[in-house]
Design a protein around this motif. Structure first.
Motif, PDB file in Angstrom:
ATOM      1  N   GLU A  61      -3.765  36.318  -7.960  1.00 53.55           N
ATOM      2  CA  GLU A  61      -5.202  36.285  -7.702  1.00 53.55           C
ATOM      3  C   GLU A  61      -5.459  36.252  -6.191  1.00 53.55           C
ATOM      4  O   GLU A  61      -4.890  35.433  -5.482  1.00 53.55           O
ATOM      5  N   LEU A  94     -11.264  38.856  -1.480  1.00 49.45           N
ATOM      6  CA  LEU A  94     -12.098  39.456  -2.518  1.00 49.45           C
ATOM      7  C   LEU A  94     -13.497  39.753  -1.976  1.00 49.45           C
ATOM      8  O   LEU A  94     -14.058  40.830  -2.213  1.00 49.45           O
ATOM      9  N   SER A 138     -14.852  43.568  -1.299  1.00 49.44           N
ATOM     10  CA  SER A 138     -16.076  43.900  -2.044  1.00 49.44           C
ATOM     11  C   SER A 138     -17.166  44.365  -1.090  1.00 49.44           C
ATOM     12  O   SER A 138     -17.928  45.281  -1.404  1.00 49.44           O
ATOM     13  N   TYR A 145     -19.215  41.531  -4.374  1.00 45.44           N
ATOM     14  CA  TYR A 145     -18.266  41.596  -5.493  1.00 45.44           C
ATOM     15  C   TYR A 145     -18.972  42.065  -6.770  1.00 45.44           C
ATOM     16  O   TYR A 145     -18.480  42.946  -7.479  1.00 45.44           O
ATOM     17  N   LEU A 151     -18.127  28.199  -5.368  1.00 41.50           N
ATOM     18  CA  LEU A 151     -18.044  28.285  -3.911  1.00 41.50           C
ATOM     19  C   LEU A 151     -19.443  28.424  -3.311  1.00 41.50           C
ATOM     20  O   LEU A 151     -19.729  27.884  -2.235  1.00 41.50           O
ATOM     21  N   VAL A 200     -10.982  38.785 -16.046  1.00 43.36           N
ATOM     22  CA  VAL A 200     -10.828  38.542 -14.603  1.00 43.36           C
ATOM     23  C   VAL A 200     -12.194  38.457 -13.931  1.00 43.36           C
ATOM     24  O   VAL A 200     -12.458  37.545 -13.153  1.00 43.36           O
ATOM     25  N   TRP A 236      -9.737  28.588  -3.935  1.00 41.91           N
ATOM     26  CA  TRP A 236     -11.017  28.712  -4.643  1.00 41.91           C
ATOM     27  C   TRP A 236     -11.463  27.284  -4.953  1.00 41.91           C
ATOM     28  O   TRP A 236     -12.318  26.873  -5.207  1.00 41.91           O
ATOM     29  N   ARG A 273     -13.673  35.175 -12.049  1.00 37.22           N
ATOM     30  CA  ARG A 273     -13.940  35.243 -10.612  1.00 37.22           C
ATOM     31  C   ARG A 273     -15.387  34.873 -10.303  1.00 37.22           C
ATOM     32  O   ARG A 273     -15.681  34.227  -9.297  1.00 37.22           O
ATOM     33  N   ARG A 331     -15.833  31.165 -10.302  1.00 33.46           N
ATOM     34  CA  ARG A 331     -15.288  30.586  -9.056  1.00 33.46           C
ATOM     35  C   ARG A 331     -16.167  30.900  -7.865  1.00 33.46           C
ATOM     36  O   ARG A 331     -16.362  30.056  -6.971  1.00 33.46           O
ATOM     37  N   PHE A 332     -16.711  32.097  -7.812  1.00 31.15           N
ATOM     38  CA  PHE A 332     -17.615  32.435  -6.719  1.00 31.15           C
ATOM     39  C   PHE A 332     -18.875  31.578  -6.786  1.00 31.15           C
ATOM     40  O   PHE A 332     -19.403  31.112  -5.775  1.00 31.15           O
TER      41      PHE A 332
END
Lengths: 211, 209, 210
Positions: free
Chosen positions: A101, A107, A111, B110, B198, B187, A211, B191, B194-195
């Protein structure tokens, strides 16, 4: 040849640029003092980055305004294959898993590259220039002192070679062609964001990120 | 198990953090400080503007008009959120025209990038972000005072209406993946959770470039 | 795509939140609203509802066949259920419904609604803040009902799913009228906004006196 637009963008981001070209991570690759764990992190994260970058560049070819620009951009795709092979060989020899990951900054940054395509060619090609010029200048800064001494020479050479310099210069000329009167506000903002993402990327691979 | 339930189950280890996030609890008990409040308005404003583009993109690639209808049902709420943030910002002298933090930029980018990965992957991301918001804000709905300055936000993001829309999204997910979610869907869903975490942490603790 | 009623009710949520924190509503929510204030509200709302029934009748005159039943049901429910709640509560609070006189907020609101009902689509839009608004307010208040049984019962009436169903039918009639071109979005929005303003001011009724 002008490249006034590219130069204007660099001038506006000069303070941040200074931090990029003197980043401790890159300096440590030059003198070989880099913590191997940090290099392992960079290898894994930059492999993810290049995969995302390839999609971005392919998309940029797709929205290029004319065949000449598309020619220039498409020429940047083939060298990525050699880059990916380099990453994969090095990762294999270090027994690193490239399928893990990615870190949040990796990421987010990859992106951002891809999302910039939706903002139009002008912004997207600016993002390309920022990312490539940042890498060129950073690795070129350690090139002279690194040759022969650094175990990371293949990587340093990849992004500071004459071939890479030629590619970066060609992208700069695309900027001039698309904004001959100088960068637009949107281009300036996008360029600044790329520089900031580049710095965060170096910090994140140097110190690690969760994360 | 349906695809939507499988997605949630796979990311369940993250859920305690969704239900107990300090930012959400500080909003609910009114202890959020002024700087964090300003950061929140700036972050959510920038995020919502990009999010609306993501929703629009999803409607564009929706395979059926039923899918498009359900997703489009969420547009007035997001417009409402944007308007509410603008009004609150004006009332409290918060300048929204400020460069957002890296998590806002990276996270919204993203989502956007997922539009290229196929409808069901992008849809999984939408479902994830809305579930996190609904569950996170529902965890504090009961204890937030109606006089709380932030009550309209808490109420909107934990309302029955919102729950109904999310139920609609879960039905779309189940229909798009009758044999279970693909790996890219798992996935993307994870993600986004998790984003989101954050994102909240960045607002609460302060995050700079 | 989102319906007109969906767009309007989303737009109207801040108005509902404003009502939620109005001192009168807050007092009902806590169960400690001054009985004198509630008595006054009951009287004004009773007078309001009498004209509210007339609004449905005025709309029924212009309604397509498929809406006639709904409008009759709305008028019937208002007359038999809502007004009956008021009569029951009036007895408990000692309110004088027969002798009540309209205060200015009530007069202005009913005049606006009756006038709006001269146009079918506009009238339906003007009704929405009351139907949907009370249903939404009721359901929010019902999440934390007061111990005081009379106020709890009042809340339960508006939180009731039957009332919500009536509000939904009202909204659907507006959407039908919109789909048939009997009202455009700007007209509906203006009527909705104006009615929402009246709804908020109506809660002032016990403070300014009749």
């Amino acid at each position: 040849m002008s490249v006034g637009t590219a130069r204007a963008l660099l001038a506006r981001s000069a303070p941040l640029w200074q931090r990029l070209t003197t980043h401790p991570f890159v300096a440590a690759t030059g003198d070989g003092s880099l913590d191997p764990a940090a290099f392992d992190r960079w290898l894994v994260e930059d492999h993810v980055f290049v995969l995302g970058f390839r999609r971005f560049l392919a998309g940029l070819v797709g929205i290029a305004p004319d065949p000449r620009a598309a020619d220039v951009l498409a020429a940047g795709l083939a060298p990525l294959q050699a880059e990916l092979e380099l990453f994969r060989r090095e990762a294999a020899s270090r027994r690193l898993d490239l399928g893990g990951e990615p870190q949040p900054t990796t990421l987010g940054y990859t992106s951002y590259l891809h999302a910039s395509l939706a903002d139009g060619y002008q912004v997207a090609v600016t993002v390309l220039y920022g990312a490539e010029k940042a890498y060129y200048d950073a690795w070129a800064a350690v090139r002279a002192g690194a040759r022969g001494r650094s175990p990371y020479w293949p990587f340093i050479d990849n992004w500071s070679s004459d071939a890479f310099a030629g590619w970066v210069a060609a992208v700069a000329r695309l900027l001039d062609a698309v904004a001959p009167a100088g960068p637009t506000a949107a281009m300036c903002l996008a360029f600044d964001r790329v520089v900031r993402f580049e710095l965060r990327f170096w910090d994140a691979v140097h110190a690690g990120e969760t994360w | 198990m349906s695809a939507s339930r499988l997605l949630l189950a796979h990311s369940s280890p993250l859920w305690p953090r969704v239900l107990k996030h300090p930012f959400v609890h500080a909003v609910a008990d009114g202890s959020l400080d002024r700087d964090a409040f300003a950061r929140w308005m700036v972050a959510d404003y920038a995020y919502n503007l990009e999010y609306r583009r993501f929703l629009a993109g999803l409607i564009t690639i929706a395979p059926t008009s039923w899918d498009a209808d359900v997703i489009a049902e969420g547009l007035p709420s997001h417009k409402g959120d944007i308007e509410l943030i603008r009004q609150v910002a004006v009332r409290h002298g918060i300048d929204l025209d400020v460069e957002p933090g890296p998590t806002v930029i990276g996270f919204s980018a993203y989502l956007h990038s997922l539009l290229q990965r196929g409808y069901e992957v992008a849809l999984a991301a939408l479902f994830s972000s809305e579930m996190v918001y609904y569950d996170g804000w529902s965890s504090v709905r009961g204890q937030a005072s109606w006089e709380n300055l932030y009550w309209p936000f808490i109420e909107t993001w934990s309302s029955q209406f919102f729950a109904d829309w999310i139920a609609g999204l879960s039905r779309l997910i189940d229909a798009s993946a009758p044999d279970g979610p693909s790996m890219p869907m798992f996935v993307a869903f994870d993600r986004v959770v998790r984003f989101e975490l954050l994102f909240w942490t960045g607002i609460y603790a302060g995050e700079t470039w | 795509m989102p319906t007109l009623s969906r767009t309007l009710t989303e737009r109207g949520m801040p108005g509902v939140h404003a009502q939620l924190v109005h001192p009168t509503v807050a007092g009902i929510a806590r169960g400690d609203l001054d009985p004198e204030a509630f008595r006054s509200w009951l009287e004004q709302d009773y007078l309001f509802l009498l004209d509210y029934v007339r609004v449905f009748s005025r709309l029924a005159w212009q309604a397509p066949d498929q809406h006639l039943g709904d409008l009759v049901d709305l008028a019937h429910s208002t007359w038999h259920e809502e007004l009956s709640l008021h009569r029951g509560l009036a007895a408990e609070f000692g309110a004088d419904l027969i002798g009540a006189v309209k205060g200015e907020p009530c007069r202005a609101y009913t005049a606006f609604l009756l006038d709006a009902a001269a146009d079918y689509g506009r009238g339906l839009a003007a009704l929405l803040p009351c139907m949907w608004g009370y249903s939404t307010l009721g359901r929010l208040l019902a999440e934390r009902p007061p111990a005081e049984p009379r106020y709890a019962k009042w809340i339960a009436t508006y939180a009731d799913s039957g009332f919500a169903a009536l509000a939904d039918r009202s909204a659907r009639m507006l959407d039908d009228a919109h789909a048939e071109g009997r009202v455009d979005e700007p007209t509906a929005t203006a009527a909705f906004d104006e009615a929402l303003g009246h709804e908020l001011r109506f809660w002032d009724v016990p403070r300014t006196g009749s």
